[in-house]
Motif scaffolding. Structure first.
Motif, PDB file in Angstrom:
ATOM      1  N   UNK A 178     -31.219 -40.079  -2.408  1.00  0.00           N
ATOM      2  CA  UNK A 178     -30.121 -39.251  -1.899  1.00  0.00           C
ATOM      3  C   UNK A 178     -29.194 -40.098  -1.017  1.00  0.00           C
ATOM      4  N   UNK A 179     -29.796 -40.926  -0.184  1.00  0.00           N
ATOM      5  CA  UNK A 179     -29.008 -41.794   0.701  1.00  0.00           C
ATOM      6  C   UNK A 179     -28.145 -42.757  -0.116  1.00  0.00           C
ATOM      7  N   UNK A 180     -28.742 -43.348  -1.152  1.00  0.00           N
ATOM      8  CA  UNK A 180     -27.994 -44.286  -1.998  1.00  0.00           C
ATOM      9  C   UNK A 180     -26.830 -43.595  -2.704  1.00  0.00           C
ATOM     10  N   UNK A 181     -27.043 -42.350  -3.107  1.00  0.00           N
ATOM     11  CA  UNK A 181     -26.017 -41.616  -3.855  1.00  0.00           C
ATOM     12  C   UNK A 181     -25.026 -40.886  -2.943  1.00  0.00           C
ATOM     13  N   UNK A 182     -25.373 -40.711  -1.685  1.00  0.00           N
ATOM     14  CA  UNK A 182     -24.561 -39.916  -0.762  1.00  0.00           C
ATOM     15  C   UNK A 182     -23.095 -40.339  -0.706  1.00  0.00           C
ATOM     16  N   UNK A 183     -22.798 -41.629  -0.605  1.00  0.00           N
ATOM     17  CA  UNK A 183     -21.382 -42.022  -0.528  1.00  0.00           C
ATOM     18  C   UNK A 183     -20.587 -41.687  -1.802  1.00  0.00           C
ATOM     19  N   UNK A 184     -21.301 -41.470  -2.902  1.00  0.00           N
ATOM     20  CA  UNK A 184     -20.628 -41.225  -4.182  1.00  0.00           C
ATOM     21  C   UNK A 184     -20.520 -39.744  -4.530  1.00  0.00           C
ATOM     22  N   UNK A 185     -21.113 -38.871  -3.699  1.00  0.00           N
ATOM     23  CA  UNK A 185     -21.035 -37.435  -3.958  1.00  0.00           C
ATOM     24  C   UNK A 185     -19.600 -36.983  -3.732  1.00  0.00           C
ATOM     25  N   UNK A 186     -19.001 -36.423  -4.801  1.00  0.00           N
ATOM     26  CA  UNK A 186     -17.588 -36.047  -4.751  1.00  0.00           C
ATOM     27  C   UNK A 186     -17.382 -34.544  -4.593  1.00  0.00           C
ATOM     28  N   UNK A 187     -18.446 -33.790  -4.503  1.00  0.00           N
ATOM     29  CA  UNK A 187     -18.298 -32.358  -4.331  1.00  0.00           C
ATOM     30  C   UNK A 187     -17.903 -31.621  -5.592  1.00  0.00           C
ATOM     31  N   UNK A 188     -18.112 -32.248  -6.756  1.00  0.00           N
ATOM     32  CA  UNK A 188     -17.763 -31.604  -8.025  1.00  0.00           C
ATOM     33  C   UNK A 188     -18.797 -30.550  -8.428  1.00  0.00           C
ATOM     34  N   UNK A 189     -19.935 -30.559  -7.764  1.00  0.00           N
ATOM     35  CA  UNK A 189     -20.959 -29.533  -7.974  1.00  0.00           C
ATOM     36  C   UNK A 189     -21.408 -29.065  -6.591  1.00  0.00           C
ATOM     37  N   UNK A 227     -27.172 -28.261  -6.153  1.00  0.00           N
ATOM     38  CA  UNK A 227     -27.306 -28.768  -7.526  1.00  0.00           C
ATOM     39  C   UNK A 227     -27.503 -30.276  -7.505  1.00  0.00           C
ATOM     40  N   UNK A 228     -26.724 -30.958  -6.692  1.00  0.00           N
ATOM     41  CA  UNK A 228     -26.809 -32.418  -6.557  1.00  0.00           C
ATOM     42  C   UNK A 228     -28.177 -32.831  -6.014  1.00  0.00           C
ATOM     43  N   UNK A 229     -28.679 -32.120  -4.993  1.00  0.00           N
ATOM     44  CA  UNK A 229     -29.980 -32.440  -4.396  1.00  0.00           C
ATOM     45  C   UNK A 229     -31.091 -32.224  -5.426  1.00  0.00           C
ATOM     46  N   UNK A 230     -31.049 -31.085  -6.130  1.00  0.00           N
ATOM     47  CA  UNK A 230     -32.061 -30.822  -7.152  1.00  0.00           C
ATOM     48  C   UNK A 230     -32.036 -31.898  -8.239  1.00  0.00           C
ATOM     49  N   UNK A 231     -30.850 -32.255  -8.688  1.00  0.00           N
ATOM     50  CA  UNK A 231     -30.733 -33.233  -9.781  1.00  0.00           C
ATOM     51  C   UNK A 231     -31.332 -34.575  -9.367  1.00  0.00           C
TER      52      UNK A 231
END
Length: 162
Positions: free
Chosen positions: A46-57, A61-65
């Protein structure tokens, strides 16, 4: 956003979704140590992906995925583990706020005997996610989710009758 602000936002996100992360990890854990390892892996991813989360979902949903993908990948990497592994974590300690009955313990035991993708689908369904949300998280079509869930429910019914 500076690094300190990003870290603060991430910690708030983990705090908000810690029960979701824990439940996802629990479905794949073989014991308490494994549960903790999975939890840490999910938080790291989650930390690695956090900067790339764009709020498109939705954030959930993002956390579950990410959680499910992490656990399924971790599960697949451990080739030496048998497909059916008993859950040894004490359910009362898992969610002290909720009272678990013998039926719920039995249900979790049956869910544990499902394959990794079936576990992911039934977990999301038990979390009252819509078929559309489950489709977004898993990458299946909405119709495929419906069919798979129907089959999983039938499988669980068969298990409970035997």
């Amino acid at each position: 956003m500076d690094a300190q602000q990003r870290e603060k936002e991430f910690m708030a996100l983990v705090e908000s979704y810690k029960r979701v992360i824990y439940k996802v990890c629990y479905m794949y854990a073989t014991d308490a140590d494994h549960l903790n390892d999975l939890y840490q892996e999910v938080v790291i991813n989650l930390w690695k992906a956090f900067p790339h989360f764009r709020g498109e979902s939705k954030v959930s949903t993002w956390v579950y995925k990410i959680g499910l993908n992490t656990c399924v990948s971790f599960f697949r990497k451990s080739k030496g583990r048998p497909e059916v592994v008993p859950i040894t974590v004490d359910l009362e300690n898992l969610a002290s706020e909720e009272s678990h009955t013998a039926q719920i313990r039995e249900l979790y035991g049956m869910i544990n005997r499902l394959n990794s993708m079936e576990r992911a689908l039934i977990l999301l369904w038990l979390e009252e996610k819509s078929y559309q949300e489950i489709a977004e998280i898993t990458g299946f079509s909405r119709n495929n989710v419906a069919v798979k869930l129907m089959r999983i429910k039938e499988k669980l019914k068969t298990m409970s009758n035997s």
